[in-house]
Design a protein around this motif. Structure first.
Motif: not given
Ligand code: UDP
Length: 236
Positions: A10, A13-14, A51-53, A57-58, A72, A75-76, A133, A135, A138-140
């Motif tokens: 994993k 993104g950040e 990730g996508g942060g 982020r949603g 969200d 974010g995906m 996911t 959906q 949820f988060t990554t």
């Molecule tokens: N996201 C989502 N469903 C998922 C995974 C991610 O809706 O199954 C969206 C959610 O808005 C999230 C964004 O994608 O804030 C980026 O993912 P995440 O915050 O987990 O990224 P990271 O913190 O690893 O950079």
């Protein structure tokens, strides 16, 4: 011999934004690609969720008036951008990878199935599984737990910018101490924010160990695979 045969890595993104505070820092991206190549060369099968942060982020979007579900979905989409960037950086150093998307968007990536991911890994490619996911809400991290369980990974390697799990946030509390290992139950009962509760609970219920380590130090991924105790193991 590498410590694990098949891993789910994993990547945050950040962290990809490096020093610049937004978007994709090419230096960090290339460092990640090089670290992945080193481990692939050890004969490890590698699945990646990113990730996508660094882009969107949603939840933070919702705080600014965005519709949460659309936020969200944005974010995906951000995870797809990062996955394509990583795939491109891997290709540039001669590593084959396959971007899979959990939401249909050919020709950007193939539609994700467990079997496509396993097929890619078994043929020596890195399987990059995007869209979390698929959906909202949820988060990554949860996406990583889910994919790690599905692809029958031996471990989820959670690459972060801290070097493990601490009694408190080490960036805020200088007295915080690091665990070399900890159980899922203790993570949950102490309210430690290794990952969100959903992600941790999924790993617990399906016996997927988590190894938390600092991915931003070049060479650390290889150190983890060589068995060096540089991070924290979360286990049953
Ligand atoms: N996201 C989502 N469903 C998922 C995974 C991610 O809706 O199954 C969206 C959610 O808005 C999230 C964004 O994608 O804030 C980026 O993912 P995440 O915050 O987990 O990224 P990271 O913190 O690893 O950079």
């Amino acid at each position: 011999m590498p410590r694990f045969k098949r891993i789910l890595l994993k990547l945050s993104g950040e962290s990809l934004q490096g020093e610049q505070g937004y978007g994709i820092d090419v230096k960090r991206l290339n460092e990640y690609a090089t670290q992945i190549k080193e481990v692939l060369n050890m004969g490890v099968e590698i699945g990646i969720v990113i990730g996508g942060g660094n882009i969107f982020r949603g939840l933070s979007g919702a705080g600014k008036g965005f519709d949460r579900v659309k936020g969200d979905q944005m974010g995906m989409c951000a995870t797809v951008i990062n996955s394509l960037a990583l795939s491109s950086a891997l290709g540039a150093i001669g590593v084959k990878s396959r971007v899979l998307t959990a939401i249909r968007m050919e020709p950007i990536g193939e539609f994700y199935t467990k079997w496509r991911a396993i097929e890619a890994m078994e043929s020596g490619e890195v399987a990059i599984m995007s869209c979390g996911t698929s959906q909202p809400y949820f988060t990554t991290d949860t996406g990583s737990s889910l994919r790690g369980i599905e692809i029958e990974a031996d471990v989820m390697l959670k690459g972060t910018r801290v070097d493990g799990v601490y009694t408190a946030d080490p960036e805020k509390d200088p007295t915080a101490t690091k665990f070399s290992d900890i159980s899922y139950d203790e993570v949950l009962s102490r309210g430690l924010r290794v990952m969100d509760i959903t992600a941790t609970a999924m790993c617990k219920e399906n016996n997927l160990p988590i190894y938390v380590f600092n991915m931003d130090i070049v060479g650390n991924l290889k150190r983890v695979m060589a068995g060096e105790p540089i991070g924290t193991l979360v286990h049953p």
